[in-house]
Design a protein around this motif. Structure first.
Motif, PDB file in Angstrom:
ATOM      1  N   ARG A   6      -5.928 -15.643 -15.701  1.00  0.00           N
ATOM      2  CA  ARG A   6      -4.602 -16.264 -15.733  1.00  0.00           C
ATOM      3  C   ARG A   6      -3.570 -15.236 -16.169  1.00  0.00           C
ATOM      4  NH1 ARG A   6      -5.899 -20.737 -19.915  1.00  0.00           N
ATOM      5  NH2 ARG A   6      -7.471 -19.193 -20.371  1.00  0.00           N
ATOM      6  N   VAL A   7      -2.421 -15.299 -15.524  1.00  0.00           N
ATOM      7  CA  VAL A   7      -1.302 -14.438 -15.877  1.00  0.00           C
ATOM      8  C   VAL A   7      -0.329 -15.255 -16.715  1.00  0.00           C
ATOM      9  CG1 VAL A   7       0.685 -13.137 -15.016  1.00  0.00           C
ATOM     10  CG2 VAL A   7      -1.518 -13.004 -13.836  1.00  0.00           C
ATOM     11  N   PHE A   8      -0.048 -14.774 -17.917  1.00  0.00           N
ATOM     12  CA  PHE A   8       0.946 -15.375 -18.800  1.00  0.00           C
ATOM     13  C   PHE A   8       2.209 -14.548 -18.647  1.00  0.00           C
ATOM     14  CE2 PHE A   8      -3.059 -16.756 -20.317  1.00  0.00           C
ATOM     15  CZ  PHE A   8      -2.859 -17.978 -20.937  1.00  0.00           C
ATOM     16  N   ARG A   9       3.284 -15.198 -18.262  1.00  0.00           N
ATOM     17  CA  ARG A   9       4.550 -14.514 -17.982  1.00  0.00           C
ATOM     18  C   ARG A   9       5.619 -15.009 -18.940  1.00  0.00           C
ATOM     19  NH1 ARG A   9       6.573 -15.060 -12.011  1.00  0.00           N
ATOM     20  NH2 ARG A   9       5.022 -13.426 -11.730  1.00  0.00           N
ATOM     21  N   VAL A  10       6.328 -14.057 -19.522  1.00  0.00           N
ATOM     22  CA  VAL A  10       7.484 -14.391 -20.348  1.00  0.00           C
ATOM     23  C   VAL A  10       8.706 -13.783 -19.667  1.00  0.00           C
ATOM     24  CG1 VAL A  10       7.191 -12.390 -21.891  1.00  0.00           C
ATOM     25  CG2 VAL A  10       8.437 -14.370 -22.693  1.00  0.00           C
ATOM     26  N   GLU A  12       4.354  -9.563 -18.220  1.00  0.00           N
ATOM     27  CA  GLU A  12       3.172 -10.370 -17.934  1.00  0.00           C
ATOM     28  C   GLU A  12       1.956  -9.820 -18.656  1.00  0.00           C
ATOM     29  OE1 GLU A  12       4.155 -11.723 -13.379  1.00  0.00           O
ATOM     30  OE2 GLU A  12       2.773 -10.047 -13.681  1.00  0.00           O
ATOM     31  N   LEU A  13       1.049 -10.720 -18.963  1.00  0.00           N
ATOM     32  CA  LEU A  13      -0.227 -10.324 -19.528  1.00  0.00           C
ATOM     33  C   LEU A  13      -1.320 -11.097 -18.784  1.00  0.00           C
ATOM     34  CD1 LEU A  13      -0.879  -9.624 -23.214  1.00  0.00           C
ATOM     35  CD2 LEU A  13      -2.691 -10.349 -21.719  1.00  0.00           C
ATOM     36  N   LEU A  14      -2.234 -10.370 -18.159  1.00  0.00           N
ATOM     37  CA  LEU A  14      -3.353 -10.977 -17.455  1.00  0.00           C
ATOM     38  C   LEU A  14      -4.489 -11.174 -18.452  1.00  0.00           C
ATOM     39  CD1 LEU A  14      -5.056 -11.878 -15.012  1.00  0.00           C
ATOM     40  CD2 LEU A  14      -5.533  -9.439 -14.585  1.00  0.00           C
ATOM     41  N   LEU A  15      -4.857 -12.419 -18.689  1.00  0.00           N
ATOM     42  CA  LEU A  15      -6.005 -12.764 -19.526  1.00  0.00           C
ATOM     43  C   LEU A  15      -7.183 -12.964 -18.584  1.00  0.00           C
ATOM     44  CD1 LEU A  15      -7.340 -13.627 -22.197  1.00  0.00           C
ATOM     45  CD2 LEU A  15      -6.464 -15.935 -21.771  1.00  0.00           C
ATOM     46  N   GLY A  75      11.921  -6.178 -26.874  1.00  0.00           N
ATOM     47  CA  GLY A  75      12.848  -6.130 -25.735  1.00  0.00           C
ATOM     48  C   GLY A  75      12.074  -6.164 -24.432  1.00  0.00           C
ATOM     49  N   LEU A  76      12.375  -7.144 -23.618  1.00  0.00           N
ATOM     50  CA  LEU A  76      11.687  -7.274 -22.341  1.00  0.00           C
ATOM     51  C   LEU A  76      12.204  -6.236 -21.357  1.00  0.00           C
ATOM     52  CD1 LEU A  76      11.720 -11.161 -21.980  1.00  0.00           C
ATOM     53  CD2 LEU A  76       9.754  -9.704 -22.499  1.00  0.00           C
ATOM     54  N   PRO A  77      11.298  -5.625 -20.586  1.00  0.00           N
ATOM     55  CA  PRO A  77      11.742  -4.653 -19.593  1.00  0.00           C
ATOM     56  C   PRO A  77      12.353  -5.358 -18.379  1.00  0.00           C
ATOM     57  CG  PRO A  77       9.354  -4.882 -19.527  1.00  0.00           C
ATOM     58  CD  PRO A  77       9.843  -5.726 -20.664  1.00  0.00           C
ATOM     59  N   PRO A  78      13.213  -4.659 -17.658  1.00  0.00           N
ATOM     60  CA  PRO A  78      13.779  -5.256 -16.437  1.00  0.00           C
ATOM     61  C   PRO A  78      12.679  -5.444 -15.392  1.00  0.00           C
ATOM     62  CG  PRO A  78      14.464  -2.962 -16.667  1.00  0.00           C
ATOM     63  CD  PRO A  78      13.702  -3.311 -17.898  1.00  0.00           C
ATOM     64  N   ALA A  79      12.870  -6.416 -14.522  1.00  0.00           N
ATOM     65  CA  ALA A  79      11.930  -6.638 -13.422  1.00  0.00           C
ATOM     66  C   ALA A  79      11.924  -5.406 -12.518  1.00  0.00           C
ATOM     67  CB  ALA A  79      12.332  -7.877 -12.633  1.00  0.00           C
ATOM     68  N   ARG A  80      10.751  -5.084 -12.001  1.00  0.00           N
ATOM     69  CA  ARG A  80      10.645  -3.955 -11.064  1.00  0.00           C
ATOM     70  C   ARG A  80      11.318  -4.307  -9.746  1.00  0.00           C
ATOM     71  NH1 ARG A  80       4.428  -2.600 -12.687  1.00  0.00           N
ATOM     72  NH2 ARG A  80       4.981  -1.575 -14.638  1.00  0.00           N
ATOM     73  N   SER A  81      11.168  -5.550  -9.358  1.00  0.00           N
ATOM     74  CA  SER A  81      11.867  -6.162  -8.237  1.00  0.00           C
ATOM     75  C   SER A  81      11.866  -7.654  -8.558  1.00  0.00           C
ATOM     76  CB  SER A  81      11.176  -5.847  -6.906  1.00  0.00           C
ATOM     77  OG  SER A  81       9.874  -6.379  -6.885  1.00  0.00           O
ATOM     78  N   PRO A  82      12.617  -8.473  -7.855  1.00  0.00           N
ATOM     79  CA  PRO A  82      12.668  -9.895  -8.211  1.00  0.00           C
ATOM     80  C   PRO A  82      11.268 -10.527  -8.300  1.00  0.00           C
ATOM     81  CG  PRO A  82      14.370  -9.400  -6.613  1.00  0.00           C
ATOM     82  CD  PRO A  82      13.502  -8.171  -6.734  1.00  0.00           C
ATOM     83  N   GLY A  83      10.949 -11.062  -9.470  1.00  0.00           N
ATOM     84  CA  GLY A  83       9.664 -11.716  -9.691  1.00  0.00           C
ATOM     85  C   GLY A  83       8.489 -10.792  -9.955  1.00  0.00           C
ATOM     86  N   GLU A  84       8.729  -9.489 -10.036  1.00  0.00           N
ATOM     87  CA  GLU A  84       7.660  -8.517 -10.305  1.00  0.00           C
ATOM     88  C   GLU A  84       7.931  -7.843 -11.644  1.00  0.00           C
ATOM     89  OE1 GLU A  84       5.971  -4.331  -8.621  1.00  0.00           O
ATOM     90  OE2 GLU A  84       6.681  -5.773  -7.137  1.00  0.00           O
ATOM     91  N   TYR A  85       7.010  -8.043 -12.596  1.00  0.00           N
ATOM     92  CA  TYR A  85       7.212  -7.580 -13.966  1.00  0.00           C
ATOM     93  C   TYR A  85       6.115  -6.626 -14.403  1.00  0.00           C
ATOM     94  CZ  TYR A  85      10.229 -11.652 -13.835  1.00  0.00           C
ATOM     95  OH  TYR A  85      11.185 -12.549 -13.482  1.00  0.00           O
ATOM     96  N   GLU A  86       6.434  -5.824 -15.406  1.00  0.00           N
ATOM     97  CA  GLU A  86       5.427  -4.973 -16.031  1.00  0.00           C
ATOM     98  C   GLU A  86       4.283  -5.851 -16.520  1.00  0.00           C
ATOM     99  OE1 GLU A  86       5.199  -2.450 -20.131  1.00  0.00           O
ATOM    100  OE2 GLU A  86       7.050  -2.256 -18.965  1.00  0.00           O
ATOM    101  N   ARG A  87       3.032  -5.353 -16.388  1.00  0.00           N
ATOM    102  CA  ARG A  87       1.874  -6.159 -16.746  1.00  0.00           C
ATOM    103  C   ARG A  87       0.880  -5.375 -17.582  1.00  0.00           C
ATOM    104  NH1 ARG A  87      -1.664  -9.357 -12.275  1.00  0.00           N
ATOM    105  NH2 ARG A  87       0.270 -10.549 -12.190  1.00  0.00           N
ATOM    106  N   GLU A  88       0.317  -6.049 -18.582  1.00  0.00           N
ATOM    107  CA  GLU A  88      -0.829  -5.554 -19.343  1.00  0.00           C
ATOM    108  C   GLU A  88      -2.015  -6.451 -19.013  1.00  0.00           C
ATOM    109  OE1 GLU A  88       0.002  -5.451 -23.536  1.00  0.00           O
ATOM    110  OE2 GLU A  88       1.481  -3.856 -23.307  1.00  0.00           O
ATOM    111  N   VAL A  89      -3.213  -5.969 -19.300  1.00  0.00           N
ATOM    112  CA  VAL A  89      -4.426  -6.730 -19.012  1.00  0.00           C
ATOM    113  C   VAL A  89      -5.250  -6.857 -20.290  1.00  0.00           C
ATOM    114  CG1 VAL A  89      -6.529  -6.850 -17.614  1.00  0.00           C
ATOM    115  CG2 VAL A  89      -4.443  -5.870 -16.638  1.00  0.00           C
ATOM    116  N   PHE A  90      -5.696  -8.061 -20.595  1.00  0.00           N
ATOM    117  CA  PHE A  90      -6.556  -8.350 -21.729  1.00  0.00           C
ATOM    118  C   PHE A  90      -7.960  -8.577 -21.150  1.00  0.00           C
ATOM    119  CE2 PHE A  90      -7.180 -11.664 -25.405  1.00  0.00           C
ATOM    120  CZ  PHE A  90      -8.181 -10.897 -25.943  1.00  0.00           C
ATOM    121  N   VAL A  91      -8.843  -7.604 -21.350  1.00  0.00           N
ATOM    122  CA  VAL A  91     -10.183  -7.664 -20.759  1.00  0.00           C
ATOM    123  C   VAL A  91     -11.243  -7.896 -21.834  1.00  0.00           C
ATOM    124  CG1 VAL A  91      -9.562  -6.173 -18.824  1.00  0.00           C
ATOM    125  CG2 VAL A  91     -10.479  -5.165 -20.903  1.00  0.00           C
ATOM    126  N   GLY A  92     -12.372  -8.398 -21.421  1.00  0.00           N
ATOM    127  CA  GLY A  92     -13.550  -8.487 -22.291  1.00  0.00           C
ATOM    128  C   GLY A  92     -14.368  -7.221 -22.126  1.00  0.00           C
TER     129      GLY A  92
END
Length: 89
Positions: free
Chosen positions: A27-31, A40-43, A71-88
Motif C-alpha cells: 500500500r502507498v500512503f500519500r500525504v 509517498e511511502l510504500l508499505l 517540508g513536503l517536496p514539490p510534485a515531480r509532475s501532477p500526481g507524482e511524488y517523491e517516494r520511500e519504501v518500507f520493506v521487511g
C-alpha cells in the motif's frame, strides 16, 4: 483502530491530506499539502508480515508526519511524488 482515527490521532496540520492506494507490492500512503506538494511511502506486504499491521501503519504515519514537518517536496509532475519504501527483511 480504523485508519481515519489513526490519522486524526497523528495530528497532521490543517490542509494536509493523507490517503492510501493499493499496489501489487503493498500500500502507498500519500500525504499532500498546499501548492501541489506531497510525499509517498510504500508499505510492502513483507514489512506488514514482519512487523505487524498496527506497528507498520503507526511507523508509516509517524514518518509522513515528520516529513510534513520537514517540508513536503514539490510534485515531480501532477500526481507524482517523491517516494520511500518500507520493506521487511
Amino acid at each position: 483502530m480504523d485508519f481515519r482515527a489513526q490519522i486524526e490521532q497523528a495530528g497532521f496540520p490543517e490542509g494536509v491530506e493523507v490517503s492510501v492506494l493499493g499496489e501489487p507490492q503493498g500500500r502507498v500512503f500519500r500525504v499532500t499539502g498546499p501548492e501541489g506538494r506531497g510525499f509517498e511511502l510504500l508499505l510492502t506486504d513483507d514489512a506488514v508480515r514482519m512487523y505487524g499491521e498496527g506497528p507498520s501503519v503507526a511507523t508509516v504515519l509517524k514518518r509522513l508526519h515528520d516529513r510534513v514537518g520537514e517540508g513536503l517536496p514539490p510534485a515531480r509532475s501532477p500526481g507524482e511524488y517523491e517516494r520511500e519504501v518500507f520493506v521487511g527483511d
